[in-house]
Write an enzyme that holds these catalytic residues in place. Structure first.
Site, PDB file in Angstrom:
ATOM      1  N   LYS A   1      30.930   8.881  -6.745  1.00 51.25           N
ATOM      2  CA  LYS A   1      30.874   9.565  -8.045  1.00 51.25           C
ATOM      3  C   LYS A   1      32.006   9.069  -8.944  1.00 51.25           C
ATOM      4  CE  LYS A   1      31.461  14.163 -10.172  1.00 51.25           C
ATOM      5  NZ  LYS A   1      31.601  15.615  -9.971  1.00 51.25           N
TER       6      LYS A   1
ATOM      7  N   ASP B   1      35.606  15.042 -16.580  1.00 53.32           N
ATOM      8  CA  ASP B   1      34.572  16.082 -16.522  1.00 53.32           C
ATOM      9  C   ASP B   1      35.031  17.311 -17.305  1.00 53.32           C
ATOM     10  OD1 ASP B   1      32.532  17.802 -15.910  1.00 53.32           O
ATOM     11  OD2 ASP B   1      33.068  18.037 -13.786  1.00 53.32           O
TER      12      ASP B   1
ATOM     13  N   LYS C   1      34.218  23.723 -19.257  1.00 58.42           N
ATOM     14  CA  LYS C   1      35.137  24.297 -18.276  1.00 58.42           C
ATOM     15  C   LYS C   1      36.228  25.084 -18.999  1.00 58.42           C
ATOM     16  CE  LYS C   1      34.853  20.828 -14.592  1.00 58.42           C
ATOM     17  NZ  LYS C   1      34.356  21.741 -13.544  1.00 58.42           N
TER      18      LYS C   1
ATOM     19  N   ASP D   1      37.892  13.204 -11.288  1.00 64.04           N
ATOM     20  CA  ASP D   1      36.482  13.320 -10.910  1.00 64.04           C
ATOM     21  C   ASP D   1      35.831  11.966 -10.616  1.00 64.04           C
ATOM     22  OD1 ASP D   1      34.623  15.198 -10.219  1.00 64.04           O
ATOM     23  OD2 ASP D   1      33.747  15.390 -12.220  1.00 64.04           O
TER      24      ASP D   1
ATOM     25  N   ASP E   1      27.754  21.393 -16.202  1.00 60.88           N
ATOM     26  CA  ASP E   1      28.942  21.114 -15.399  1.00 60.88           C
ATOM     27  C   ASP E   1      28.574  20.680 -13.968  1.00 60.88           C
ATOM     28  OD1 ASP E   1      31.596  20.821 -14.825  1.00 60.88           O
ATOM     29  OD2 ASP E   1      32.034  22.959 -14.664  1.00 60.88           O
TER      30      ASP E   1
ATOM     31  N   GLU F   1      27.232  18.051 -12.985  1.00 68.67           N
ATOM     32  CA  GLU F   1      26.806  16.725 -13.452  1.00 68.67           C
ATOM     33  C   GLU F   1      26.899  15.657 -12.359  1.00 68.67           C
ATOM     34  OE1 GLU F   1      29.791  17.756 -13.630  1.00 68.67           O
ATOM     35  OE2 GLU F   1      30.910  16.006 -12.946  1.00 68.67           O
TER      36      GLU F   1
ATOM     37  N   ARG G   1      25.905  15.611  -9.236  1.00 73.03           N
ATOM     38  CA  ARG G   1      24.622  15.412  -8.552  1.00 73.03           C
ATOM     39  C   ARG G   1      23.614  14.699  -9.441  1.00 73.03           C
ATOM     40  NH1 ARG G   1      24.224  21.824  -7.691  1.00 73.03           N
ATOM     41  NH2 ARG G   1      26.482  21.533  -7.835  1.00 73.03           N
TER      42      ARG G   1
HETATM   43  N1  BES Z   1      33.916  17.942 -10.650  1.00 73.53           N
HETATM   44  C1  BES Z   1      33.472  19.263 -10.435  1.00 73.53           C
HETATM   45  C2  BES Z   1      33.841  19.792  -9.048  1.00 73.53           C
HETATM   46  C3  BES Z   1      35.269  20.216  -8.858  1.00 73.53           C
HETATM   47  C4  BES Z   1      35.740  21.379  -9.399  1.00 73.53           C
HETATM   48  C5  BES Z   1      36.082  19.473  -8.052  1.00 73.53           C
HETATM   49  C6  BES Z   1      37.040  21.783  -9.174  1.00 73.53           C
HETATM   50  C7  BES Z   1      37.377  19.879  -7.809  1.00 73.53           C
HETATM   51  C8  BES Z   1      37.857  21.030  -8.374  1.00 73.53           C
HETATM   52  C9  BES Z   1      31.963  19.355 -10.567  1.00 73.53           C
HETATM   53  O1  BES Z   1      31.398  18.484 -11.470  1.00 73.53           O
HETATM   54  C10 BES Z   1      31.652  20.743 -11.027  1.00 73.53           C
HETATM   55  O2  BES Z   1      32.037  21.072 -12.111  1.00 73.53           O
HETATM   56  N2  BES Z   1      30.977  21.517 -10.192  1.00 73.53           N
HETATM   57  C11 BES Z   1      30.661  22.856 -10.517  1.00 73.53           C
HETATM   58  C12 BES Z   1      29.251  23.119 -10.062  1.00 73.53           C
HETATM   59  C13 BES Z   1      28.695  24.430 -10.513  1.00 73.53           C
HETATM   60  C14 BES Z   1      28.515  24.434 -12.011  1.00 73.53           C
HETATM   61  C15 BES Z   1      27.391  24.667  -9.824  1.00 73.53           C
HETATM   62  C16 BES Z   1      31.652  23.754  -9.776  1.00 73.53           C
HETATM   63  O3  BES Z   1      31.991  23.449  -8.642  1.00 73.53           O
HETATM   64  O4  BES Z   1      32.094  24.716 -10.371  1.00 73.53           O
HETATM   65 ZN    ZN Z   2      32.394  16.774 -11.868  1.00 72.06          ZN
HETATM   66 MN    MN Z   3      31.374  19.302 -13.441  1.00 76.10          MN
END
Ligand code: BES
Ligand code: ZN
Ligand code: MN
Length: 502
Positions: free
Chosen positions: A268, A273, A280, A291, A350, A352, A354
């Site tokens: 990835k 992000d 966020k 990210d 968010d 994104e 996947r």
């Molecule tokens: N890059 C983030 C995951 C992340 C968050 C990694 C905090 C490390 C610390 C990912 O793109 C994301 O935002 N995931 C969301 C998914 C949710 C919206 C289903 C998450 O984990 O909050």
């Molecule tokens: Zn992300």
């Molecule tokens: Mn995200």
């Protein structure tokens, strides 16, 4: 930094620093006993006075020991001898490296591989000491205008063996660990670079630079229009709010015959992000520059295996873009068609990672891979589940999961096997498309993996969620270089297995 193995007894080393270990209770290791004898019990006297207890991760730096030609002697406490654990050993050599690099020693001879912890051997001790040396000397200072004072000087590290010659296992361990150390440095540097410098174009340039250094690496970069032609509607929906051009970077490492099916690593590469329209919160949003650590770990791993000259084929695939809000950004509720033909309702922009990975995973099939592993800072939920200790591991094949777990144990870059049961799949059902991109709060790391599993049914696949392990927050903020050790060890084991006659 340079590393080598040096046969010879510790009392004869004309070196900047001779490093030997002591156990809790004051028992001396074999090398320390030799020094003690040669120096008229100087070490025994120091221990008797209570200056060195041998407790785990304690150190004592000595100068001008009688009859010892080494400029310094560094005593390292390893803790209790009969139950020496890997963790205890790592803490101790970590402390030893910090002290060693705070001295002016230009070279050192380390006798730290003669008492390996339970279940490990001397070669493992050498590997871990090499990685500890890289860790202790790592600085990310390329963006500071003035050089740091007291920066560790370069040091030639020799691993002393009292009798006999180095064996092949030890030499291999040294070479592999050095390559892993270099790979981790690349991964850390790319991770620590901010989003305004480390863009998708920057990652593509780094990949091209790697292929200039290593003839075994070939790089090609797909542009936005190429992705459009391939029908990567899911990946493109993430980049459409950004002004930075997206890149799909492909690195092909050829270490074996063309006919041998490659292992594909998919990383990835979201270079920042923001969450997109599902923005966020502001606190600690800067950490979303990390990210792209999955992508960086693919580059670090490929650099390491190219340096080792591993006899197998590996393909690195890096989908890279920014996730930004704007007038052209994807909106919650938008429905896109992925390269696989499956449609996705984007309920949260968010989620994104996947969305870019699913198209990269579909694209990976083109290389007819024997195995595909994706690496992603995918979910905050994985951090809640496993903290910052283990990466989340998912696989559609149990033996692959076992191989990855074993590589993680070997290198102390551990993963934990998580479930990928069909029972979780209904959480992704959508009223309007083939699936939605989020599965609710419950089991958030699992449903993210379940989403990817819908695109990887045609091959042997594993997914590593490195959201908790790729970087550290707080005072020690910085990329860790994980899971490069796990991945390189997995590939080393893989190459050896496919070459053995069984
Ligand atoms: N890059 C983030 C995951 C992340 C968050 C990694 C905090 C490390 C610390 C990912 O793109 C994301 O935002 N995931 C969301 C998914 C949710 C919206 C289903 C998450 O984990 O909050
Ligand atoms: Zn992300
Ligand atoms: Mn995200």
């Amino acid at each position: 930094m340079e590393f080598s193995i040096k046969p010879g007894s510790p009392e004869k080393q004309r070196s900047g620093c001779v490093v030997v270990s002591v156990f809790e209770g004051g028992q001396l290791s074999e090398a320390a006993q030799i020094l003690n004898k040669a120096s008229n019990s100087a070490l025994g006297n120091i221990i008797a006075r209570g200056d060195m207890t041998g407790r785990n991760a304690t150190t004592l730096l000595l100068h001008n020991l009688p009859n010892i030609p080494g400029e310094r002697v560094l005593l390292v406490g390893l803790g209790k001898q009969n139950e020496l654990s890997a963790r205890q050993y790592l803490e101790s050599i970590g402390a030893a490296m910090r002290v060693l690099f705070s001295t002016g020693a230009k070279d050192a001879v380390l006798y730290l591989a003669d008492h390996p912890p339970v279940g490990r051997d001397g070669a493992w001790c050498i590997s871990q000491a090499v990685l500890a040396a890289f860790h202790a000397t790592y600085r990310f200072d390329q963006l500071k205008s003035k050089a740091e004072k007291n920066k560790p000087a370069s040091c030639h590290i020799r691993f002393g063996i009292i009798t006999g010659k180095p064996n092949n296992r030890q030499l291999q361990a040294l070479a592999n660990a050095t390559a892993i150390g270099h790979g981790m440095k690349l991964t850390k540097d790319l991770g620590n670079l901010p989003g305004n410098i480390c863009t998708p174009s920057h990652l593509a340039k780094q990949a091209q630079a790697l292929s200039k250094t290593h003839k075994t690496l070939k790089v090609s970069v797909l542009e936005e229009k190429d992705m459009q032609k391939l029908g990567m509607g899911s990946l493109l929906s993430v980049t459409q709010g950004s002004d930075e051009p997206p890149k799909l970077i492909v690195l092909e490492y050829r270490g074996a015959d063309k006919k041998q099916k490659p292992v594909a690593l998919v990383g990835k590469g979201i270079t920042f992000d923001t969450g997109g329209i599902s923005l966020k919160p502001g606190a600690e949003m800067d950490e979303m520059k990390y990210d792209m650590c999955g992508a960086a770990s693919v580059l670090g791993t490929l650099q390491a295996i190219a340096e080792i000259g591993l006899k197998m084929n590996v393909v690195g695939i890096i989908p890279s873009c920014e996730n930004m809000p704007s007038g052209s950004a994807t909106k919650p509720g938008d429905i896109v068609t992925s390269m696989s033909g499956q449609t996705i309702e984007i309920l949260n922009t968010d989620a994104e990672g996947r969305l870019i990975l699913c198209d990269a995973l579909t694209y990976a099939a083109k290389f007819e891979p024997a195995t595909v592993i994706d690496i992603a800072t995918l979910t905050g939920a994985c951090v809640i589940a496993l903290g910052h200790v283990a990466s989340g591991l998912y696989s559609n094949q149990d033996t692959l999961a076992q191989e990855l777990l074993a590589a993680g144990e070997q290198t102390c870059d551990r993963a934990w096997h998580m479930p990928l049961w069909e029972d979780y799949q209904p959480q992704l059902d959508s009223n309007f498309a083939d699936m939605q991109n989020i599965g609710g709060r419950a089991g958030g790391s699992i449903t993210a993996a379940c989403f990817l599993a819908r695109f990887t049914r045609s091959y042997r696949w594993a997914h590593l969620d490195i959201a908790g392990t790729a970087w550290k927050s707080g005072k020690e903020k910085g990329a860790t270089g994980r899971p490069v050790p796990l991945l390189v060890q997995f590939l080393v084991n893989y190459a050896h297995k496919s070459h053995s006659p069984e």
